[in-house]
Every structure is written in structure tokens, then in C-alpha cells.
Design a protein around this motif. Sequence first.
Motif: not given
Length: 316
Positions: A115-116, A263, A267-268, A271, A288, A292-294, A299
Motif C-alpha cells: 500500500r501507500c 508494480y 499507477t503509483v 496516486h 486512484i 492499496y495497490i495490486k 489503474k
Amino acid sequence: MANKPLVILLFISIFLPLCFSLPLLQVSPFAFLNDLQGCKKGDHVNGISKLKNFFHYYGYLNHRINVTGHLIEADFDDTFDDFLESAIKTYQQYFHLNPTGLLDVETISQLATPRCGVPDIINGTTSRMLSEHDNDNDSEHDHHHHHLPHAVSHYAFFPGRRRWPSTKYRLTYAFLPGTRADAKAPVARAFATWARNTHFKFSLATNYRRADLKIGFYGGNHGDGYPFDGPGGTLAHAFAPTDGRFHYDSTEKWAVGAVKGRYDLQTVALHEIGHLLGLGHSNVRNAIMYPYIKSGTTKGLNADDIKGIKVLYNRR
């Protein structure tokens, strides 16, 4: 004397493979959760103290700020007490899980997801990051809510509704010297996406020190008060306006696009840029700004993210 080379060769053959295999034995910072599944109030289990520190850090349990403004670790024990049960229920409510206060399969699974590193609740269980139903004064003086103030799902802001001044809409960004080359285009695309959906204009600066927004890769304790925890834990973090710092955890497995077990850099970045602009975490799963990020996925911005940034900056 003739035996010495043989001894040295034996030493190399036995110990070098061991040394080179050590990185493969790295364990996720969240591995301790595996032993806690099924725990309930009254239990005393090794690892409970780590879970308490997790909830403390992310704002669900006895959240305090020290004099420098940094999060501090509390001295927690391994007893599953009333405070932990309450923290679990608040966490479950935030992420739309059944609020039982028990460490069931779904809750453990959620907790164990990378996660962030930005807290979900800032300034304690007392004031969640501002929602659209709160006003500026609430963020400073609301000290009575134990649970989330509204049973609605949407974006949130940092306390004090921190944002860039209206005159500061042209923001420059730069990469820490030595930043991995494959990250630069994905980050640029992420800025372009935010620019299309906001009044901000972003441009790449050549002078890192003078840039409004500074992006870099760091590992472990890197001097900002929020150390990274190694692979499989917190992926990245960024600071609220007008700080401008955005850090990736260099020990994670990064990729451009959806690559299994890795990852997505873009996407990150989407966010974390949201944080740079003033958005807190959303509990809308498709947003976004969901914390939590998979791995292996990409995304984009969601209607919740776009509405949040427009409300924050009073734009329609």
C-alpha cells in the motif's frame, strides 16, 4: 601448503552460494500477520504489538504526533485489548469489511496487501481527513469522533484542507539525480493525466533543487521521518501541499505497465501526485486514491478522484 587452495575452494563453494541466496529469503514486512489470523480479544500472541504499531501509524489506534510533526511508535504489548478491537472495527468500516473486530481471513488479506505509506487517518481517530461534508473549521476542532464521521464512500483531504494557492497552478517537477530512466516517462504521463482533469500545468524542470515537486527512489530510512520497510510493504509516499516530495521505495519490484508480480510506476505516480495536490486517501476501491495497490495491474483516475480535486480547489 599444498592443501591451502583446496581449502579456499571449499570455502568459496560452500559459503558463496549461501551469501548470494540471501536476498531471495527476504520476507514481507507484513508476514507477521500470518500468525494472527483468527485472533480475538483477550488473546496474547507474538505479533500483536506489530499490528498495534501498524494501526497506530495509519491512524486507527492512539495516533499521536511528536514535536517535529513526525509519527512516533508507541510502546505496545502483544495483548489483544479493547483498543485494538476498536481499531480493527474502524479499519474494517473504512474498507467496507464486516466490522466484527476479529482478525478474519478478509481483514488479514486486506492488511497484508502492499500500500501507500501515507496514513489513512491523520490527527488521530478524532478527525479523519476532510470529506466533502466537512468544512475547514471541522478539521482543526473536531476532536470527538471515534468512528469515521460519515458512512459514505468518497475522497478525502488533509486536515486544514491543505492545497496550493490559487496563484500557483504552474508546477515544475524534477527527478532526483540518478533516478532510474524507465520511471521518467510513466511519471510524465501521470502528470499529464492530472493536468487534463485539473487547472494545473506541469512542466519538467532541469534544476532539481528549485522544482516545486521532487521525485526520487529511496530505500529504508531516508531522512524524511517515514522510513520504507523493504519489499512487499509500503510502496511509496508523498507529502501534502506545498511540500512537494514524492518518494518511491527503491526495493520494490517496479515495471512499466501491467507486469505480473511487479508494480506499475505510472499507477503509483497517479496516486502519489494526488497527495502532492492535496487529496488524502479514498475508500472507493476503484479510485486512484484508494491506498492499496495490486501488483500486475494498472489503474487510472476515477470519478471520485476528479470530483475530490474539483471540490478541494472550488472548481466545477
